[in-house]
Design a protein around this motif. Structure first.
Motif, short mmCIF file in Angstrom:
data_model
loop_
_atom_site.label_atom_id
_atom_site.label_comp_id
_atom_site.label_asym_id
_atom_site.label_seq_id
_atom_site.Cartn_x
_atom_site.Cartn_y
_atom_site.Cartn_z
N VAL A 49 51.50 26.17 33.34
CA VAL A 49 50.15 25.84 32.89
C VAL A 49 49.90 26.35 31.47
CG1 VAL A 49 47.68 26.20 33.32
CG2 VAL A 49 49.25 25.86 35.25
N LEU A 50 50.15 27.63 31.26
CA LEU A 50 49.84 28.26 29.97
C LEU A 50 50.61 27.65 28.81
CD1 LEU A 50 49.76 31.97 31.19
CD2 LEU A 50 47.79 30.64 30.39
N ALA A 51 51.84 27.23 29.06
CA ALA A 51 52.68 26.68 27.98
C ALA A 51 52.78 25.17 28.05
CB ALA A 51 54.07 27.31 28.03
N SER A 52 51.84 24.53 28.73
CA SER A 52 51.84 23.07 28.80
C SER A 52 51.32 22.47 27.50
CB SER A 52 50.96 22.60 29.97
OG SER A 52 49.60 22.96 29.75
N ASP A 53 51.61 21.21 27.28
CA ASP A 53 51.11 20.51 26.09
C ASP A 53 49.59 20.49 26.06
OD1 ASP A 53 53.67 20.05 25.27
OD2 ASP A 53 53.67 17.89 25.64
N GLU A 54 48.98 20.50 27.24
CA GLU A 54 47.52 20.45 27.33
C GLU A 54 46.87 21.64 26.62
OE1 GLU A 54 44.02 20.23 30.79
OE2 GLU A 54 46.12 20.55 31.34
N TYR A 55 47.58 22.77 26.58
CA TYR A 55 47.03 23.97 25.96
C TYR A 55 47.30 24.04 24.46
CZ TYR A 55 45.50 26.10 30.34
OH TYR A 55 44.84 26.37 31.52
N GLU A 56 47.96 23.04 23.92
CA GLU A 56 48.08 22.81 22.47
C GLU A 56 48.54 24.02 21.68
OE1 GLU A 56 44.32 21.26 21.18
OE2 GLU A 56 44.67 19.31 22.13
N GLY A 57 49.41 24.82 22.28
CA GLY A 57 49.99 25.94 21.54
C GLY A 57 49.11 27.17 21.43
N ARG A 58 47.95 27.16 22.09
CA ARG A 58 47.09 28.35 22.24
C ARG A 58 46.78 29.08 20.93
NH1 ARG A 58 51.39 29.08 25.47
NH2 ARG A 58 51.91 31.09 24.53
N GLU A 59 46.51 28.34 19.89
CA GLU A 59 46.21 29.00 18.60
C GLU A 59 44.86 29.69 18.65
OE1 GLU A 59 46.08 28.19 13.78
OE2 GLU A 59 46.43 26.52 15.16
N VAL A 341 53.57 20.13 19.50
CA VAL A 341 53.01 21.29 20.20
C VAL A 341 54.00 22.45 20.17
CG1 VAL A 341 52.07 22.19 22.35
CG2 VAL A 341 51.70 19.79 21.74
N ASN A 342 53.59 23.54 19.57
CA ASN A 342 54.35 24.78 19.65
C ASN A 342 53.93 25.48 20.95
OD1 ASN A 342 55.79 25.05 16.91
ND2 ASN A 342 53.69 24.57 16.33
N ASN A 343 54.64 25.17 22.03
CA ASN A 343 54.20 25.59 23.36
C ASN A 343 54.20 27.11 23.56
OD1 ASN A 343 55.68 22.81 23.59
ND2 ASN A 343 54.18 22.86 25.23
N GLY A 344 55.10 27.83 22.87
CA GLY A 344 55.12 29.27 23.02
C GLY A 344 55.39 29.72 24.44
N ALA A 345 56.33 29.05 25.10
CA ALA A 345 56.65 29.42 26.48
C ALA A 345 57.20 30.85 26.55
CB ALA A 345 57.66 28.44 27.07
N ASP A 346 58.11 31.16 25.64
CA ASP A 346 58.64 32.53 25.59
C ASP A 346 57.69 33.44 24.83
OD1 ASP A 346 60.49 34.54 26.11
OD2 ASP A 346 61.60 34.18 24.26
N ASP A 347 57.18 32.96 23.71
CA ASP A 347 56.34 33.75 22.81
C ASP A 347 54.89 33.29 22.90
OD1 ASP A 347 55.40 35.37 20.80
OD2 ASP A 347 56.30 34.24 19.17
N ASP A 348 54.02 33.91 23.60
CA ASP A 348 54.32 34.95 24.56
C ASP A 348 53.77 34.53 25.92
OD1 ASP A 348 55.18 37.42 25.62
OD2 ASP A 348 53.24 38.31 25.23
N GLY A 349 53.99 33.23 26.23
CA GLY A 349 53.63 32.79 27.57
C GLY A 349 54.35 33.59 28.63
N SER A 350 55.60 33.97 28.33
CA SER A 350 56.38 34.74 29.29
C SER A 350 55.79 36.13 29.51
CB SER A 350 57.84 34.84 28.82
OG SER A 350 57.93 35.57 27.60
N GLY A 351 55.36 36.78 28.43
CA GLY A 351 54.77 38.10 28.56
C GLY A 351 53.42 38.06 29.26
#
Length: 544
Positions: A49-59, A341-351
């Motif tokens: 969810v957090l790193a989905s395209d819908e969240y547009e990279g969470r800027e 989209v810079n999803n940021g799955a690792d940075d820092d969706g993982s954290g």
């Protein structure tokens, strides 16, 4: 002394020593029981969810970050954590940006088009703005004053508008784009020095011939203009900005520069070739009128840290707080390429996912009457990618007293593997663990030995690391206040700050194991008799 008694005493002492050592490797069954939900299935549930395209990279300051904040808040609430900010889960941050409301540049009275013919860097515009008018322009080549070559020889630039090449050198050797962070900093420093020279010599303004303006896309417009840069709002920062002396700077395209140089019967290319072939400056006065002006205004940005609080069970120890952090923001959208989209799955969706998993495990323990003795604050912060702003705000406006905060465990990128560990992936980088407290360092190592036996890589655990990782994530805003920290990190990879940092590339088994390491370390810290002793100063020297 009775020989039999002596032998029995020695045997007893040996047994006690062995038993004491054995206790360091005996797993706490309660801790293990409640770690069960820290698994790859639950990790995927959150991160997808957090790193989905819908969240547009969470800027930070954009819709995607607000969506992530809402998701985290609702999750904290659902597992029974309390909102510690006067009953709420959001800690609002007084964050602002500055946008240009006026950008004007004219040549011989004819206005040029902003973001096409020229760009005015917002960082070079004070809160009071600037205006300049001149009847002539000094062309000063590359704007250099070095041994054997001086574009300013025999010229007084005071009160004059000076035009220079934004980059390059007299030999005209092609400049490759800086390959690493250090090289980029060096290049930026060289550009600042050129502007500082003109400011120090009281030039009226500078016009920089910048080929980057020739092919502006939306991303480049933002980067060159510098608008959108975020900062924390405070009386101190406002006063400081009001005192900052800026130097009027306008970056122009090659064709716009040629329109100015036409008055001298030359072109950008001709001047570059002349300087290159002769090795001498081509500085000259150009009789043409130019003017420029800019104004900017402050714009409030919505941003918030998300906090969930678990009160400790011990009537005395619950006053002490362990803080577990991860930043939920990333760098947002890009305008180039097919994947924007810079999803940021690792940075820092993982954290962030790790924080949620650990929070759930402790919440379940408390619901079962096995909660930690000390209180735990689970906090996902915003603005890390903008300069550690969210954690800086918390450290300056703590919701819970910093003097009662025993440790910060910070999780920033725990879902991938770097090149150095491709063949042995069961690792995590540990940074900062012994910077302030040898006691905390021992606790982290012991938790690993008891439960997981991962490779704790200490390669970056020093203040002289060229990457400066110790200073580049949110733990540092706790460390600078003398609070011991551990930063958990998997290292950079080819998708760092790229659209390729996708959920599909996350190693969820490894993410869960690393989160478990943080959990077991937190379990010990939240339940031990005494808080980690701070026995080192910020510079690493022993405390007296």
């Amino acid at each position: 002394m009775n020989k039999h008694f002596l032998s029995t005493s020695i045997a007893l002492l040996l047994c006690l020593g062995a038993c004491a050592q054995g206790q360091n490797t005996v797993k706490n069954k309660t801790a293990v029981k409640f770690s069960a939900s820290i698994d790859k299935t639950n990790a995927y549930k959150h991160l997808s969810v957090l790193a989905s395209d819908e969240y547009e990279g969470r800027e930070t300051g954009k819709k995607g970050a607000w969506m992530a904040a809402d998701y985290i808040k609702n999750y904290f609430k659902s597992i029974g954590l309390k909102g510690p900010v006067q009953g709420d889960y959001f800690q609002p941050i007084d964050m602002v940006t500055y946008k240009l409301t006026q950008s004007v540049f004219t040549i011989d009275g004819n206005a040029r088009e902003n973001d096409k013919d020229f760009v005015i860097p917002a960082a070079n515009v004070s809160l009071q703005g600037f205006t300049f008018n001149a009847k002539e322009v000094v062309f000063a080549g590359y704007g250099l004053d070095t041994e054997g070559y001086n574009d300013y020889a025999g010229i007084d630039v005071a009160g004059k508008v000076v035009m220079i090449f934004a980059s390059g050198n007299p030999s005209m050797k092609e400049e490759a784009a800086p390959a690493d962070r250090a090289a980029r900093r060096k290049a930026m420093s060289a550009k600042r020095e050129k502007l500082q020279y003109l400011a120090n010599h009281k030039a009226l303004a500078v016009i920089q011939i910048d080929p980057a303006v020739d092919t502006l896309n939306e991303e480049m417009k933002v980067m060159l203009a510098g608008s959108g840069q975020l900062s924390l709002k405070s009386e101190e920062n406002t006063a400081r900005m009001a005192k900052v002396k800026t130097f009027p700077t306008i970056n122009i395209s090659t064709s716009t520069a040629n329109d100015i140089l036409k008055a001298a019967g030359t072109t950008v290319e001709a001047l570059q070739q002349q300087i290159s072939s002769t090795g001498k400056p081509a500085t000259q006065m150009i009789n043409i009128a130019v003017s420029g002006s800019a104004q900017k205004e402050e714009v409030k940005v919505r941003a918030e840290n998300v906090l969930g609080f678990l009160e400790g069970s011990d009537p005395v120890l619950k006053k002490e707080i362990l803080v577990i952090t991860g930043h939920y923001d990333h760098i947002g959208l890009t305008v180039s390429g097919t994947d924007k989209v810079n999803n940021g799955a690792d940075d820092d969706g993982s954290g962030t996912t790790g924080v949620l998993l650990i929070a759930d495990a402790f919440a379940k323990a408390k619901q079962a009457g096995k909660g930690p003795k000390r209180s735990i604050l689970f906090m996902t912060v915003v603005g890390e990618e903008k300069g550690l702003l969210g954690s800086e705000w918390y450290s300056e406006h703590p919701v819970l007293p910093l003097e009662n905060t025993i440790t910060n465990l910070n999780i920033d990128m725990i879902g991938r593997v770097d090149k150095e560990h491709e063949n042995k992936q069961d690792y995590v980088y540990i940074i900062g663990s012994d910077m302030l407290s040898s006691d905390l360092n021992a606790a982290g190592i012991n938790a690993n030995e008891q439960y997981l036996n991962m490779n704790l890589d200490m390669k970056y655990n020093n203040r002289t690391d060229p990457n400066q990782f110790y200073y580049r994530s949110d733990h540092y805003n706790f460390a600078k206040h003398g609070i011991p920290v551990i930063f958990y990190f998997n290292g950079v990879h080819e998708d760092y700050h790229q659209p390729g940092d996708e959920v599909s590339k996350i190693n969820f088994d490894l993410l869960a194991r690393r989160a478990q390491l943080v959990y077991y370390t937190a379990w010990d810290l939240a339940n031990r008799k005494t808080r980690p002793i701070v026995d080192k100063n910020e510079d690493g020297t022993p405390k007296k």
